[in-house]
Design a protein around this motif. Structure first.
Motif, PDB file in Angstrom:
ATOM      1  N   LYS A   2      -0.241   5.536   5.346  1.00 20.60           N
ATOM      2  CA  LYS A   2      -0.543   4.647   6.458  1.00 20.60           C
ATOM      3  C   LYS A   2      -0.455   5.414   7.788  1.00 20.60           C
ATOM      4  O   LYS A   2      -1.206   5.143   8.724  1.00 20.60           O
ATOM      5  CB  LYS A   2       0.429   3.466   6.454  1.00 20.60           C
ATOM      6  N   ALA A   9      -7.363   6.826  12.873  1.00 20.02           N
ATOM      7  CA  ALA A   9      -8.000   5.709  13.588  1.00 20.02           C
ATOM      8  C   ALA A   9      -7.943   5.891  15.103  1.00 20.02           C
ATOM      9  O   ALA A   9      -8.836   5.450  15.814  1.00 20.02           O
ATOM     10  CB  ALA A   9      -7.319   4.397  13.205  1.00 20.02           C
ATOM     11  N   PHE A  75      -0.857   2.283  27.043  1.00 24.03           N
ATOM     12  CA  PHE A  75      -1.424   2.309  25.699  1.00 24.03           C
ATOM     13  C   PHE A  75      -2.474   1.254  25.430  1.00 24.03           C
ATOM     14  O   PHE A  75      -3.251   1.368  24.519  1.00 24.03           O
ATOM     15  CB  PHE A  75      -0.308   2.181  24.668  1.00 24.03           C
ATOM     16  N   GLY A  76      -2.485   0.224  26.215  1.00 22.40           N
ATOM     17  CA  GLY A  76      -3.468  -0.821  25.956  1.00 22.40           C
ATOM     18  C   GLY A  76      -2.811  -2.092  25.486  1.00 22.40           C
ATOM     19  O   GLY A  76      -1.870  -2.071  24.688  1.00 22.40           O
ATOM     20  N   LEU A  78      -3.942  -4.458  23.634  1.00 23.34           N
ATOM     21  CA  LEU A  78      -4.123  -4.796  22.218  1.00 23.34           C
ATOM     22  C   LEU A  78      -2.912  -4.316  21.432  1.00 23.34           C
ATOM     23  O   LEU A  78      -2.327  -5.066  20.642  1.00 23.34           O
ATOM     24  CB  LEU A  78      -5.401  -4.150  21.657  1.00 23.34           C
ATOM     25  N   SER A  82       0.722  -6.530  19.691  1.00 20.00           N
ATOM     26  CA  SER A  82       0.999  -6.491  18.245  1.00 20.00           C
ATOM     27  C   SER A  82       2.499  -6.460  17.990  1.00 20.00           C
ATOM     28  O   SER A  82       3.248  -5.822  18.728  1.00 20.00           O
ATOM     29  CB  SER A  82       0.370  -5.246  17.628  1.00 20.00           C
ATOM     30  N   TYR A  84       3.772  -4.851  15.754  1.00 17.71           N
ATOM     31  CA  TYR A  84       4.058  -3.537  15.159  1.00 17.71           C
ATOM     32  C   TYR A  84       3.701  -2.380  16.092  1.00 17.71           C
ATOM     33  O   TYR A  84       3.422  -1.274  15.637  1.00 17.71           O
ATOM     34  CB  TYR A  84       3.302  -3.391  13.827  1.00 17.71           C
ATOM     35  N   PHE A  88       3.541   1.468  15.003  1.00 15.85           N
ATOM     36  CA  PHE A  88       2.207   2.079  15.026  1.00 15.85           C
ATOM     37  C   PHE A  88       2.246   3.414  15.765  1.00 15.85           C
ATOM     38  O   PHE A  88       1.761   4.433  15.273  1.00 15.85           O
ATOM     39  CB  PHE A  88       1.231   1.114  15.710  1.00 15.85           C
ATOM     40  N   ARG A  91       4.294   6.007  13.827  1.00 11.83           N
ATOM     41  CA  ARG A  91       3.508   6.526  12.692  1.00 11.83           C
ATOM     42  C   ARG A  91       2.490   7.539  13.190  1.00 11.83           C
ATOM     43  O   ARG A  91       2.312   8.603  12.611  1.00 11.83           O
ATOM     44  CB  ARG A  91       2.762   5.384  11.991  1.00 11.83           C
TER      45      ARG A  91
ATOM     46  N   TYR B  90      -8.026  -1.846  25.552  1.00 13.32           N
ATOM     47  CA  TYR B  90      -8.221  -0.757  24.582  1.00 13.32           C
ATOM     48  C   TYR B  90      -8.025   0.584  25.274  1.00 13.32           C
ATOM     49  O   TYR B  90      -8.186   0.685  26.483  1.00 13.32           O
ATOM     50  CB  TYR B  90      -9.647  -0.786  24.028  1.00 13.32           C
ATOM     51  N   LEU B  91      -7.757   1.622  24.489  1.00 14.58           N
ATOM     52  CA  LEU B  91      -7.780   2.967  25.060  1.00 14.58           C
ATOM     53  C   LEU B  91      -9.245   3.322  25.337  1.00 14.58           C
ATOM     54  O   LEU B  91     -10.128   2.975  24.550  1.00 14.58           O
ATOM     55  CB  LEU B  91      -7.161   3.982  24.099  1.00 14.58           C
ATOM     56  N   HIS B  93     -11.177   5.871  25.040  1.00 14.97           N
ATOM     57  CA  HIS B  93     -12.017   6.642  24.108  1.00 14.97           C
ATOM     58  C   HIS B  93     -12.280   5.923  22.787  1.00 14.97           C
ATOM     59  O   HIS B  93     -13.043   6.420  21.957  1.00 14.97           O
ATOM     60  CB  HIS B  93     -11.410   8.034  23.858  1.00 14.97           C
ATOM     61  N   TRP B  94     -11.663   4.771  22.586  1.00 17.08           N
ATOM     62  CA  TRP B  94     -11.911   4.051  21.336  1.00 17.08           C
ATOM     63  C   TRP B  94     -13.344   3.524  21.310  1.00 17.08           C
ATOM     64  O   TRP B  94     -13.891   3.128  22.343  1.00 17.08           O
ATOM     65  CB  TRP B  94     -10.966   2.862  21.218  1.00 17.08           C
ATOM     66  N   GLN B  98     -13.547   1.949  15.754  1.00 19.05           N
ATOM     67  CA  GLN B  98     -12.104   2.209  15.820  1.00 19.05           C
ATOM     68  C   GLN B  98     -11.327   0.947  16.159  1.00 19.05           C
ATOM     69  O   GLN B  98     -10.240   0.727  15.628  1.00 19.05           O
ATOM     70  CB  GLN B  98     -11.813   3.277  16.885  1.00 19.05           C
ATOM     71  N   VAL B  99     -11.897   0.126  17.053  1.00 25.38           N
ATOM     72  CA  VAL B  99     -11.231  -1.122  17.446  1.00 25.38           C
ATOM     73  C   VAL B  99     -10.963  -1.973  16.204  1.00 25.38           C
ATOM     74  O   VAL B  99      -9.869  -2.517  16.018  1.00 25.38           O
ATOM     75  CB  VAL B  99     -12.092  -1.894  18.474  1.00 25.38           C
ATOM     76  N   GLU B 101     -10.768  -0.925  13.035  1.00 27.17           N
ATOM     77  CA  GLU B 101      -9.773  -0.257  12.177  1.00 27.17           C
ATOM     78  C   GLU B 101      -8.362  -0.424  12.749  1.00 27.17           C
ATOM     79  O   GLU B 101      -7.413  -0.725  12.024  1.00 27.17           O
ATOM     80  CB  GLU B 101     -10.076   1.245  12.084  1.00 27.17           C
ATOM     81  N   ILE B 102      -8.253  -0.215  14.058  1.00 25.88           N
ATOM     82  CA  ILE B 102      -6.930  -0.260  14.686  1.00 25.88           C
ATOM     83  C   ILE B 102      -6.379  -1.687  14.685  1.00 25.88           C
ATOM     84  O   ILE B 102      -5.190  -1.892  14.429  1.00 25.88           O
ATOM     85  CB  ILE B 102      -6.993   0.348  16.102  1.00 25.88           C
ATOM     86  N   THR B 103      -7.252  -2.672  14.929  1.00 28.95           N
ATOM     87  CA  THR B 103      -6.780  -4.065  14.897  1.00 28.95           C
ATOM     88  C   THR B 103      -6.249  -4.405  13.500  1.00 28.95           C
ATOM     89  O   THR B 103      -5.237  -5.096  13.361  1.00 28.95           O
ATOM     90  CB  THR B 103      -7.907  -5.038  15.302  1.00 28.95           C
ATOM     91  N   LEU B 105      -4.805  -2.411  11.520  1.00 24.34           N
ATOM     92  CA  LEU B 105      -3.500  -1.759  11.338  1.00 24.34           C
ATOM     93  C   LEU B 105      -2.402  -2.422  12.168  1.00 24.34           C
ATOM     94  O   LEU B 105      -1.223  -2.294  11.857  1.00 24.34           O
ATOM     95  CB  LEU B 105      -3.596  -0.277  11.739  1.00 24.34           C
ATOM     96  N   LEU B 106      -2.821  -3.144  13.197  1.00 21.53           N
ATOM     97  CA  LEU B 106      -1.835  -3.754  14.105  1.00 21.53           C
ATOM     98  C   LEU B 106      -1.465  -5.190  13.739  1.00 21.53           C
ATOM     99  O   LEU B 106      -0.442  -5.694  14.178  1.00 21.53           O
ATOM    100  CB  LEU B 106      -2.363  -3.735  15.546  1.00 21.53           C
TER     101      LEU B 106
END
Lengths: 217, 261
Positions: A2, A9, A75-76, A78, A82, A84, A88, A91, B90-91, B93-94, B98-99, B101-103, B105-106
């Motif tokens: 992960k 990602a 970091f944003g 979004l 979260s 996590y 995140f 990791r 968002y960052l 460069h995403w 990627q958005v 994929e990252i969502t 994971l979050l």
């Protein structure tokens, strides 16, 4: 797994292609050609390889994750919305450090090991390992610095400073290759590299924690 | 009207520079869509950031979903909240891929198929554009908002916290946004709520059940829209003021009082 998925990602596609595939292949090939000649030539080509790695890694870092630990580019939301977020980032930071160390150590050490197995006289696995570790330290240091500054002017300054530290440590390792002192410089590089792993992970996690506050504590 | 709170906040206070947010009591009704209305700098974004848990430096006692004491008390709280904000979401460069994929994971409840479904519904995935990753910084403000909405609607949440969702959207899409919020609430059968800030009061009135009006860091008026319309019927000769009429009148009155005019 992960962690690696998280790592992949976050970085841009071009960064992944250049840094994880193209650049290691170029330096790996340089390592093979270097061993077929004298020890000094081996060292010079490894140094050149080290400079290529550092330039590519730090350039990629500057344009993808540069200033990420400063308040200017948090970091944003979004990520922060979260549950996590910290996991995140942790990791990601761990996978990033592991990737930098594993690839940068392997591309310098592996050609020497293979050539030594093949019976090549000038193969220098320890020199490859020492330079790989030193490059890893330099890249981790530059990465940490770029993430903590928002000044583009610092790019060249840090690149040069990192190159200087790398050249200093690897030159002593190479020049004193025949003596016991080489192990001392190797241990110094290894110690610095391990320290930078903890510093870079801690810095990133602390940064995301700080983003939750308007005034950082 | 009887209702329970989806979020309760007591003694909310935050100061930052010269700005001060001070809300003695906040009760966001469960099962309704609540609009947060106020002029620029009134504190709407600050309040939404505090409620979404992306700012943790506010004082106050918060209860989420009638049982969780604070946003950080349980990971389930943030899982249940879908937050959308206009700033550094968002960052840079995403890209769109990627958005996604990252969502995933979050947030555990993220459903990639639902994301694709909403991307098509919001005309974000016209002719398979989502398969051609585009940097989020290259998206228009409207498309970036659509991308954010796809991300939250693709999750299994119980509350939407939306900061100015209508502002970057064209009139057609604002209408679509109201429809999406209404569908979201209907699917929840009374268990889902929405809380959104807006300057586009007229466009969002169709989906607004309850309104809160903010002025200078505090809530100066609130209530169900039909109750507010009865209370402020005098504002219009026909006795039918719009939510915009009410908001403007309330904000003007409180600004006048604050400035001692």
């Amino acid at each position: 797994m992960k962690s690696f998925k998280t790592y992949l990602a976050v970085y841009p596609f071009l960064y992944k292609i250049v840094i994880i595939i193209v650049m290691p292949l170029i330096v790996f090939k340089t390592g093979f050609s270097a061993c077929l000649e004298a020890v000094l030539d081996t060292y010079i080509k490894m140094m050149a390889g080290g400079m290529i790695v550092m330039a590519a890694e730090l350039y990629g870092e500057f344009y993808s994750m540069g200033a990420i630990c400063t308040k200017k580019l948090p970091f944003g939301e979004l990520l922060m919305s979260s549950p996590y977020a910290k996991e995140f980032v942790k990791r990601f930071a761990v996978a990033d450090a592991v990737r930098k160390i594993v690839i940068n150590t392997l591309i310098f050490t592996l050609p020497q090991v293979i050539l030594m197995i093949m019976g090549e006289e000038y193969a220098r696995p320890f020199l490859g390992l020492a330079i790989g570790v030193t490059v890893s330290f330099a890249v981790l240091f530059g990465t940490w610095f770029y993430r903590n500054t928002s000044s583009p002017l610092m790019f060249m300054v840090v690149l040069l400073a990192t190159a200087f530290v790398f050249a200093f440590l690897s030159a002593f390792t190479a020049v004193l290759y025949a003596t016991f002192v080489k192990y001392i410089f190797f241990v110094i590089s290894l110690g610095l590299m391990i320290m930078m792993v903890f510093v870079s992970i801690h810095s990133l996690v602390k940064s995301v924690e700080g983003d939750f506050y308007d005034i950082r504590h | 009207m009887n209702y329970s709170d989806v979020i309760t906040g007591i003694g909310i206070h935050k100061s930052y520079g010269k700005f001060e947010l001070s809300i003695p009591e906040l009760h966001i009704p469960k099962g309704y869509a609540t609009a947060l209305i106020g002029e620029n700098g009134a504190g709407k974004t600050t309040l939404l950031n505090i409620l979404a848990g992306i700012r943790l430096d506010a004082k106050g006692d918060f209860t989420y979903f009638e049982k969780y004491k604070g946003i950080e008390s349980d990971k389930a709280v943030k899982e249940k909240i879908g937050y959308v904000g206009p700033d550094n979401y968002y960052l840079p460069h995403w890209n769109t891929k990627q958005v996604k994929e990252i969502t995933s994971l979050l947030f555990n409840s993220f459903d990639a198929n639902r994301f694709d479904l909403f991307a098509r519904e919001l005309a974000l995935d016209m002719e398979g554009n989502m398969n051609l990753p585009k940097k989020v910084t290259e998206l228009s403000d409207g498309n970036r908002m659509k991308l954010m909405l796809c991300g939250v609607l693709a999750r299994d949440t119980e509350m939407l916290l939306l900061d100015e969702p209508a502002s970057p959207l064209d009139p057609l899409m604002r209408d679509k946004l109201c429809e999406l919020i209404r569908n979201y609430m209907n699917e929840g059968a009374g268990e889902r709520s929405a809380f959104f800030s807006t300057h586009n009061v007229a466009d969002m009135e169709a989906v607004t059940d309850y309104a809160m009006i903010m002025e200078n860091g505090t809530i100066v008026e609130q209530g169900f829209v039909n109750e507010l319309k009865e209370k402020y019927a005098h504002l219009k000769e026909d006795g039918k003021p719009t939510l915009t009429d009410i908001s403007v009148a309330v904000m003007k009155e409180h600004t006048r009082l604050r400035l001692g005019m």
